[in-house]
Design an enzyme around this catalytic site. Structure first.
Site, PDB file in Angstrom:
ATOM      1  N   HIS A 218     -21.918 -80.938 -21.856  1.00 47.55           N
ATOM      2  CA  HIS A 218     -20.554 -81.408 -22.060  1.00 47.55           C
ATOM      3  C   HIS A 218     -20.151 -81.533 -23.524  1.00 47.55           C
ATOM      4  O   HIS A 218     -18.984 -81.358 -23.870  1.00 47.55           O
ATOM      5  CB  HIS A 218     -20.394 -82.771 -21.373  1.00 47.55           C
TER       6      HIS A 218
ATOM      7  N   ASP B 206     -13.016 -82.869 -24.282  1.00 48.46           N
ATOM      8  CA  ASP B 206     -13.016 -83.929 -23.274  1.00 48.46           C
ATOM      9  C   ASP B 206     -11.594 -84.483 -23.153  1.00 48.46           C
ATOM     10  O   ASP B 206     -10.658 -83.708 -22.949  1.00 48.46           O
ATOM     11  CB  ASP B 206     -14.056 -84.993 -23.658  1.00 48.46           C
TER      12      ASP B 206
END
Length: 301
Positions: A280, A86
């Site tokens: 994610h 991320d």
């Protein structure tokens, strides 16, 4: 800077994303240590037990890369492999771009390297996704922090579920008058990779530091664009690995073209690993597969 570390051997830095901390690497810390590496996962600037300055302009990409290089120095090493997930991924990619002599290899999870665009990113995102897009929403002073401060456990629960392979994979749009957590639904039950103890751990790690520091990273996106003009379209030369989930909303809504063209700007890209059904939170959702890919890459260096 607070770090969690395990093992001894070649140094591997593990850089977390938003809204996480060292705890997101809990599985890899143990596995990498057992494989003969010195695994170090810091709480990055502004996060959790590290905390950070109040001034927004103290969270630029140059500060964040400087922190990574400074940590390598503090650990007594000349080089490290840097893995980032991320927001940690841009820090890893830029460290490899700015200071390639300090980076043996770079691993990006979820977020690929994106070459510098021709115009400021917030303007582009505002035009593409509107004012409710979370990165645009985060440009406001004070307001974005409120939904996290009001119910940290709920914010973590919603966010971790919604962007996972078990969630709806929605574009995170903050409703008018709402907060970031309102962009994600409340799960009926937690996915198998996430427990209430994990959520409680995140809440405890953030206690006392709050969310202003982490959100300040987003408030520097246009400033970062200005500061990186000298590296416009510059290649990233160290050996590289990319790991992504095929149900990651970041890839689906924002970054798929960048993944497909990654080798154009990362000429020593060794492999792209796709995790089927993964969202994610790659290293938390699929710890064994992520660790296997990382150790294979590390062994090739």
């Amino acid at each position: 800077m607070h770090v969690a570390e395990a093992g001894s051997g070649p140094l591997v830095l593990l850089l977390h994303g938003f809204p996480e901390c060292w705890y997101s690497w809990r599985h890899q810390l143990v596995a990498l240590a057992e494989a003969g590496y010195h695994a170090v996962a810091p709480d990055q600037r502004g996060y959790a037990r590290t905390g950070g300055p109040a001034e927004v302009d103290q969270y630029t990409i140059h500060h964040l890369v400087g922190d990574a290089v400074g940590l390598i120095d503090a650990l007594g090493e000349d080089q490290a492999v840097i893995a980032g997930h991320d927001w940690g991924a841009p820090v890893a990619w830029h460290t490899a771009q700015f200071r390639p002599e300090r980076v043996r290899g770079v691993i990006g999870l979820s977020v690929p390297h994106r070459p510098r665009s021709s115009r400021p990113p917030i303007q582009a995102m505002r035009e593409m996704f509107g004012e409710g897009f979370y990165m645009v929403h985060f440009q406001q002073p004070d307001v974005p922090e409120e939904s996290f401060d009001r119910d940290p456990a709920g914010a973590f629960r919603r966010t971790l579920y919604a962007a996972s392979g078990d969630g709806p994979a929605l574009l995170p749009l903050v409703p008018e008058g709402g907060g970031f957590a309102d962009a994600s639904p409340e799960p009926d039950k937690l996915p198998g990779w996430l427990t209430e103890d994990d959520i409680a751990a995140y809440v405890a790690e953030y206690e006392g530091s709050g969310f202003s520091g982490p959100i300040n990273w987003y408030r520097n996106m246009d400033r970062n664009w200005e500061l990186t003009a000298a590296w416009h379209r510059a290649p990233i030369t160290p050996p590289a690995l990319y790991i992504g989930g095929d149900r990651d909303p970041v890839v689906a809504h924002q970054a798929r073209k960048a993944v497909d063209r990654l080798a154009d700007f990362v000429p020593n890209l060794r492999d792209t690993v796709w995790l089927s059904g993964c969202g994610h939170w790659t290293q938390q959702e699929r710890p064994a597969e992520v660790t296997e890919a990382m150790i294979g890459f590390l062994g090739s260096l």
